[in-house]
Design an enzyme around this catalytic site. Structure first.
Site, PDB file in Angstrom:
ATOM      1  N   CYS A  18      -9.982  -5.587   0.656  1.00  0.00           N
ATOM      2  CA  CYS A  18     -11.202  -4.783   0.795  1.00  0.00           C
ATOM      3  C   CYS A  18     -12.092  -5.012  -0.427  1.00  0.00           C
ATOM      4  O   CYS A  18     -11.675  -5.623  -1.421  1.00  0.00           O
ATOM      5  CB  CYS A  18     -10.853  -3.301   0.966  1.00  0.00           C
ATOM      6  SG  CYS A  18     -10.260  -2.498  -0.541  1.00  0.00           S
ATOM      7  N   GLU A  50      -3.169  -4.171  -3.265  1.00  0.00           N
ATOM      8  CA  GLU A  50      -3.670  -4.891  -4.443  1.00  0.00           C
ATOM      9  C   GLU A  50      -3.584  -4.014  -5.698  1.00  0.00           C
ATOM     10  O   GLU A  50      -3.410  -4.525  -6.803  1.00  0.00           O
ATOM     11  CB  GLU A  50      -5.120  -5.337  -4.214  1.00  0.00           C
ATOM     12  CG  GLU A  50      -5.284  -6.376  -3.112  1.00  0.00           C
ATOM     13  CD  GLU A  50      -5.422  -5.778  -1.715  1.00  0.00           C
ATOM     14  OE1 GLU A  50      -5.059  -4.591  -1.515  1.00  0.00           O
ATOM     15  OE2 GLU A  50      -5.889  -6.489  -0.816  1.00  0.00           O
ATOM     16  N   ASN A  92       0.833  -1.206   0.000  1.00  0.00           N
ATOM     17  CA  ASN A  92       0.000   0.000   0.000  1.00  0.00           C
ATOM     18  C   ASN A  92       0.866   1.255   0.000  1.00  0.00           C
ATOM     19  O   ASN A  92       1.957   1.290   0.575  1.00  0.00           O
ATOM     20  CB  ASN A  92      -1.024   0.002   1.139  1.00  0.00           C
ATOM     21  CG  ASN A  92      -0.473  -0.285   2.514  1.00  0.00           C
ATOM     22  OD1 ASN A  92       0.607  -0.844   2.656  1.00  0.00           O
ATOM     23  ND2 ASN A  92      -1.223   0.076   3.531  1.00  0.00           N
ATOM     24  N   VAL A  93       0.365   2.263  -0.702  1.00  0.00           N
ATOM     25  CA  VAL A  93       1.072   3.538  -0.872  1.00  0.00           C
ATOM     26  C   VAL A  93       0.081   4.649  -0.551  1.00  0.00           C
ATOM     27  O   VAL A  93      -0.862   4.882  -1.314  1.00  0.00           O
ATOM     28  CB  VAL A  93       1.601   3.683  -2.320  1.00  0.00           C
ATOM     29  CG1 VAL A  93       2.380   4.986  -2.477  1.00  0.00           C
ATOM     30  CG2 VAL A  93       2.485   2.495  -2.706  1.00  0.00           C
ATOM     31  N   GLU A  94       0.286   5.286   0.604  1.00  0.00           N
ATOM     32  CA  GLU A  94      -0.671   6.289   1.056  1.00  0.00           C
ATOM     33  C   GLU A  94      -0.339   7.674   0.511  1.00  0.00           C
ATOM     34  O   GLU A  94       0.685   7.885  -0.151  1.00  0.00           O
ATOM     35  CB  GLU A  94      -0.734   6.259   2.586  1.00  0.00           C
ATOM     36  CG  GLU A  94      -1.227   4.900   3.066  1.00  0.00           C
ATOM     37  CD  GLU A  94      -1.480   4.813   4.555  1.00  0.00           C
ATOM     38  OE1 GLU A  94      -0.965   5.665   5.315  1.00  0.00           O
ATOM     39  OE2 GLU A  94      -2.199   3.870   4.949  1.00  0.00           O
ATOM     40  N   CYS A 143     -10.804  -3.914  -3.779  1.00  0.00           N
ATOM     41  CA  CYS A 143      -9.682  -4.735  -4.243  1.00  0.00           C
ATOM     42  C   CYS A 143     -10.140  -6.110  -4.714  1.00  0.00           C
ATOM     43  O   CYS A 143      -9.523  -6.707  -5.591  1.00  0.00           O
ATOM     44  CB  CYS A 143      -8.621  -4.826  -3.162  1.00  0.00           C
ATOM     45  SG  CYS A 143      -7.786  -3.236  -2.980  1.00  0.00           S
ATOM     46  N   CYS A 148      -4.197   0.819  -2.355  1.00  0.00           N
ATOM     47  CA  CYS A 148      -4.087  -0.429  -1.599  1.00  0.00           C
ATOM     48  C   CYS A 148      -2.961  -1.288  -2.188  1.00  0.00           C
ATOM     49  O   CYS A 148      -2.559  -1.107  -3.341  1.00  0.00           O
ATOM     50  CB  CYS A 148      -5.392  -1.207  -1.664  1.00  0.00           C
ATOM     51  SG  CYS A 148      -6.675  -0.607  -0.559  1.00  0.00           S
TER      52      CYS A 148
END
Ligand code: THU
Length: 137
Positions: free
Chosen positions: A94, A58, A45-47, A97, A56
């Protein structure tokens, strides 16, 4: 399912998780999948400071899948998938995803889930997908 090396897939998800960029949630996630041609793809994940733009793990995996394809060939189909949290415990993808994964799933794709191994159809029943667009056009 016996030919799938779930330990190796989980290890790939764990190493992807180490790369997570999660300054806001502090909740790293790693995902890994096996393609029908025997490759392992993974993602983290990359916020973003604009929280809702978070990618996410995925999303990152699916991007890697597309980038791994030969020019013009399209992404390979996925046959197996696993996802882990920051403690290495299995995490459920989620809802969004699951839809992302469905798009690229081979028939009968298997996911390692918090309640055992499940098929893609079990985790996203009656999914809307590419076939709907073709059949209803
Ligand atoms: N997250 C994923 O990467 N994949 C999922 O399927 C569930 C949630 C991430 C998004 C966010 O960076 C963090 O977990 C907390 O929600």
């Amino acid at each position: 399912m016996s030919e799938i090396n779930w330990d190796a897939l989980r290890a790939a998800a764990n190493s992807a998780m180490q790369k997570a960029y999660v300054p806001y949630s502090k909740f790293p996630v790693g995902a890994a999948a096996l393609t029908e041609d025997g490759r392992v793809v993974s993602g983290c994940n990359v916020e973003n400071a604009s929280y809702g733009l978070t990618l996410c793990a995925e999303c990152s995996l699916v991007s890697a899948l597309a980038m791994g394809a030969a020019d013009g060939a399209g992404p390979a189909k996925l046959v197996a998938f696993t996802c882990v949290d920051g403690h290495g415990n299995i995490l459920m993808p989620c809802g969004r995803c699951r839809q992302l994964l469905f798009e690229h799933s081979a028939k009968g794709m298997i996911l390692e889930t918090v309640s055992g191994f499940k098929t893609i159809d079990e985790v996203i029943p009656d999914a809307f997908g590419p076939r709907d667009l073709e059949e209803r056009a």
